[in-house]
Structure formats: structure tokens, C-alpha cells
Design a protein around this motif. Sequence first.
Motif, mmCIF file in Angstrom:
data_model
loop_
_atom_site.group_PDB
_atom_site.id
_atom_site.type_symbol
_atom_site.label_atom_id
_atom_site.label_comp_id
_atom_site.label_asym_id
_atom_site.label_seq_id
_atom_site.Cartn_x
_atom_site.Cartn_y
_atom_site.Cartn_z
ATOM 1 N N ALA A 1 6.537 -44.679 -33.544
ATOM 2 C CA ALA A 1 6.261 -45.752 -32.584
ATOM 3 C C ALA A 1 6.737 -47.068 -33.166
ATOM 4 O O ALA A 1 6.848 -47.227 -34.385
ATOM 5 N N THR A 2 7.007 -48.014 -32.288
ATOM 6 C CA THR A 2 7.445 -49.342 -32.706
ATOM 7 C C THR A 2 6.235 -50.246 -32.912
ATOM 8 O O THR A 2 5.139 -49.958 -32.401
ATOM 9 N N PRO A 3 6.354 -51.337 -33.683
ATOM 10 C CA PRO A 3 5.252 -52.302 -33.783
ATOM 11 C C PRO A 3 4.857 -52.790 -32.383
ATOM 12 O O PRO A 3 5.702 -53.186 -31.580
ATOM 13 N N GLY A 4 3.575 -52.707 -32.076
ATOM 14 C CA GLY A 4 3.093 -53.063 -30.739
ATOM 15 C C GLY A 4 3.190 -51.929 -29.741
ATOM 16 O O GLY A 4 2.684 -52.052 -28.619
ATOM 17 N N GLY A 5 3.818 -50.823 -30.125
ATOM 18 C CA GLY A 5 3.983 -49.697 -29.218
ATOM 19 C C GLY A 5 2.841 -48.693 -29.322
ATOM 20 O O GLY A 5 1.851 -48.911 -30.022
ATOM 21 N N ALA B 1 -21.546 -26.058 -37.669
ATOM 22 C CA ALA B 1 -22.519 -25.210 -38.348
ATOM 23 C C ALA B 1 -21.964 -23.813 -38.581
ATOM 24 O O ALA B 1 -22.455 -23.085 -39.441
ATOM 25 N N ASP B 2 -20.943 -23.415 -37.835
ATOM 26 C CA ASP B 2 -20.359 -22.081 -37.959
ATOM 27 C C ASP B 2 -19.408 -21.958 -39.149
ATOM 28 O O ASP B 2 -19.180 -20.858 -39.644
ATOM 29 N N ASP B 3 -18.822 -23.069 -39.563
ATOM 30 C CA ASP B 3 -17.711 -23.001 -40.505
ATOM 31 C C ASP B 3 -18.173 -22.562 -41.889
ATOM 32 O O ASP B 3 -19.095 -23.135 -42.464
ATOM 33 N N ARG B 4 -17.521 -21.531 -42.440
ATOM 34 C CA ARG B 4 -17.908 -20.988 -43.745
ATOM 35 C C ARG B 4 -16.954 -21.406 -44.858
ATOM 36 O O ARG B 4 -17.149 -21.035 -46.005
ATOM 37 N N ASN B 5 -15.911 -22.155 -44.518
ATOM 38 C CA ASN B 5 -14.931 -22.576 -45.518
ATOM 39 C C ASN B 5 -14.576 -24.034 -45.260
ATOM 40 O O ASN B 5 -13.820 -24.340 -44.341
ATOM 41 N N GLU B 6 -15.120 -24.919 -46.052
ATOM 42 C CA GLU B 6 -14.883 -26.350 -45.857
ATOM 43 C C GLU B 6 -13.624 -26.845 -46.558
ATOM 44 O O GLU B 6 -13.286 -28.019 -46.456
ATOM 45 N N GLY B 7 -12.930 -25.950 -47.250
ATOM 46 C CA GLY B 7 -11.744 -26.372 -47.978
ATOM 47 C C GLY B 7 -10.559 -26.715 -47.098
ATOM 48 O O GLY B 7 -9.607 -27.357 -47.569
ATOM 49 N N ASN B 8 -10.578 -26.296 -45.827
ATOM 50 C CA ASN B 8 -9.455 -26.583 -44.926
ATOM 51 C C ASN B 8 -9.901 -27.380 -43.706
ATOM 52 O O ASN B 8 -9.285 -27.305 -42.647
ATOM 53 N N ASN B 9 -10.974 -28.155 -43.867
ATOM 54 C CA ASN B 9 -11.543 -28.883 -42.733
ATOM 55 C C ASN B 9 -10.979 -30.287 -42.544
ATOM 56 O O ASN B 9 -11.386 -30.981 -41.618
ATOM 57 N N ARG B 10 -10.049 -30.710 -43.413
ATOM 58 C CA ARG B 10 -9.528 -32.069 -43.310
ATOM 59 C C ARG B 10 -8.047 -32.077 -43.642
ATOM 60 O O ARG B 10 -7.595 -31.403 -44.561
ATOM 61 N N GLN B 11 -7.297 -32.853 -42.827
ATOM 62 C CA GLN B 11 -5.870 -33.048 -43.070
ATOM 63 C C GLN B 11 -5.518 -34.510 -42.834
ATOM 64 O O GLN B 11 -6.074 -35.168 -41.941
ATOM 65 N N LEU B 12 -4.593 -35.016 -43.643
ATOM 66 C CA LEU B 12 -4.078 -36.368 -43.458
ATOM 67 C C LEU B 12 -2.927 -36.359 -42.461
ATOM 68 O O LEU B 12 -2.315 -35.322 -42.205
ATOM 69 N N PHE B 13 -2.618 -37.528 -41.909
ATOM 70 C CA PHE B 13 -1.417 -37.674 -41.092
ATOM 71 C C PHE B 13 -0.831 -39.066 -41.306
ATOM 72 O O PHE B 13 -1.541 -40.011 -41.658
ATOM 73 N N ASP B 14 0.468 -39.179 -41.112
ATOM 74 C CA ASP B 14 1.184 -40.455 -41.216
ATOM 75 C C ASP B 14 1.758 -40.818 -39.854
ATOM 76 O O ASP B 14 2.080 -39.944 -39.037
ATOM 77 N N ILE B 15 1.931 -42.105 -39.631
ATOM 78 C CA ILE B 15 2.625 -42.605 -38.448
ATOM 79 C C ILE B 15 3.874 -43.350 -38.902
ATOM 80 O O ILE B 15 3.789 -44.267 -39.722
ATOM 81 N N ARG B 16 5.002 -42.938 -38.404
ATOM 82 C CA ARG B 16 6.256 -43.593 -38.770
ATOM 83 C C ARG B 16 6.497 -44.769 -37.829
ATOM 84 O O ARG B 16 6.629 -44.588 -36.604
ATOM 85 N N VAL B 17 6.540 -45.973 -38.404
ATOM 86 C CA VAL B 17 6.783 -47.186 -37.628
ATOM 87 C C VAL B 17 8.278 -47.470 -37.643
ATOM 88 O O VAL B 17 8.884 -47.605 -38.714
ATOM 89 N N VAL B 18 8.880 -47.562 -36.473
ATOM 90 C CA VAL B 18 10.335 -47.702 -36.350
ATOM 91 C C VAL B 18 10.672 -49.003 -35.620
ATOM 92 O O VAL B 18 9.836 -49.568 -34.906
ATOM 93 N N GLU B 19 11.897 -49.419 -35.791
ATOM 94 C CA GLU B 19 12.367 -50.615 -35.104
ATOM 95 C C GLU B 19 12.566 -50.319 -33.632
ATOM 96 O O GLU B 19 12.928 -49.205 -33.238
ATOM 97 N N ALA B 20 12.334 -51.336 -32.830
ATOM 98 C CA ALA B 20 12.575 -51.181 -31.395
ATOM 99 C C ALA B 20 14.080 -51.063 -31.149
ATOM 100 O O ALA B 20 14.897 -51.683 -31.846
ATOM 101 N N ALA B 21 14.426 -50.231 -30.192
ATOM 102 C CA ALA B 21 15.843 -50.051 -29.859
ATOM 103 C C ALA B 21 16.413 -51.348 -29.302
ATOM 104 O O ALA B 21 15.776 -52.045 -28.507
ATOM 105 N N ALA B 22 17.618 -51.678 -29.762
ATOM 106 C CA ALA B 22 18.271 -52.906 -29.304
ATOM 107 C C ALA B 22 18.669 -52.766 -27.850
ATOM 108 O O ALA B 22 19.127 -51.707 -27.403
ATOM 109 N N ASP B 23 18.474 -53.828 -27.089
ATOM 110 C CA ASP B 23 18.871 -53.807 -25.673
ATOM 111 C C ASP B 23 20.390 -53.761 -25.590
ATOM 112 O O ASP B 23 21.110 -54.482 -26.287
ATOM 113 N N SER B 24 20.869 -52.907 -24.696
ATOM 114 C CA SER B 24 22.327 -52.801 -24.532
ATOM 115 C C SER B 24 22.858 -53.857 -23.580
ATOM 116 O O SER B 24 22.127 -54.390 -22.766
#
Length: 215
Positions: free
Chosen positions: A97-101, A192-215
Motif C-alpha cells: 500500500a502507498t502512504p495514506g492508502g 480453550a481447545d488448543d493443545r499446542n500454543e507453539g503455533n498460535n502467533r505469526q508476524l506480518f509485514d506491510i510493504r509501503v510503496v510509492e504512489a504510481a506517477a500520473d501519466s
Amino acid sequence: MTVLATDPSWALLRPEPRPAVEVVATGTPEASILPAPVTTGASTLPAPAKPGAGTAASGTGTGTGSEAAGASTLPAPAAARPSDSDLEVIRIDPDPATPGGTTTIHAFVGNGGPDTTSSPFTVVITLPEGVSPEGPYFPSDCRVTGHGRVVRCVFGAGLREGRSATALIPVRLDPELPVGRLSGGSVTVRSADDRNEGNNRQLFDIRVVEAAADS
């Protein structure tokens, strides 16, 4: 993981409603089948007892407590026993996504089994600095907490082995964010059902990109 329409997969459709409780209305009283009294005198049938009133033999007066209130003596329903299931968060980075997007966080949770979940589970999405949630969300009852940086979504029981559920959280990036990779986001599942807490969390990144130049 393949999601079938017959399963309560909240990524594709809303959870199936719980079966309604059948209520049987009281019908019209039928005519009495008691034989007519032999004599023309007063009826010898005992008068119906009034709620909470004692009998002559007991010598008690008006009842108290649950007898007077007519409280149910049925036992309380037992809570569902947690199943033997393994909920796991699968990492999915959102689209750039772009800044502000805007972009959408896909909080993807799978059940490794072997049982179907018998308890609700909560998916918690923590957003990076400079990112704000912007509804509508899926499920629609997701709640924003943590000063606008945490979103909690609750799913009902019934996720079968090998099936998945996804919370969809649209977000908006701050217009002042620099171009690059924005880290610090995470998805966590709790149940309460989960018997394995080792896979209960994952990270994620957001790639910030430049806005496309107007043609």
C-alpha cells in the motif's frame, strides 16, 4: 487448505445459525373426561392447590423461596468439554500500500485436528505503528481495542480438522510513513481447545510503496 461450503468457514460465508429452541404453545384445554357425579350435591373432587399454599395435613401456610416462585429444579446445562484440536496461525502478508492508502490484513487460522473445535476461539490482530483499522470488518462484530492498534474477532465452535477461518481487517496507512517494509504486526489465536500454543502467533509485514506517477 481447501474450504468447503458445508463447513462453518467464516472466510467464505457466515457461521450457520444455531438450531432454534422449539417452543410448544399450550393448547386449548380438552373437555373433562371425568364421570359426572352420582349425586346432585357438591363435587367431591379436591380443589386445585394454589401455588405456594400448604395443605391441611401439613399445617403449613404460604410457601416461600423457590416453591413460591416456581423455580425450575432442572440441572444447569453442562459446558462443552474442550476438544483435542490444534489451532494454527498461517502467515499471510497483506498487499502493498502507498502512504495514506489502504490494504487488508488476512488473519488466517487453520485447525490441525484431530477434533472439531467445541469452543469459540478469538483471533487478535495487532497492527504496526502508523496503521489504523478502518471497517467494515469480517466478521462484522470484530472490536477495536488497544488505542486503535488491536482488533479482536470471535469465531464460534465447529471448525473441523483441515478447515480454516479468516478475519479480514481493512487498514489505512499514515500519509507520513516512509517507503519500505513496515514490521511490528502480528496475528494470535486463543482457544480453550488448543493443545499446542507453539503455533498460535505469526508476524506480518506491510510493504509501503510509492504512489504510481500520473501519466
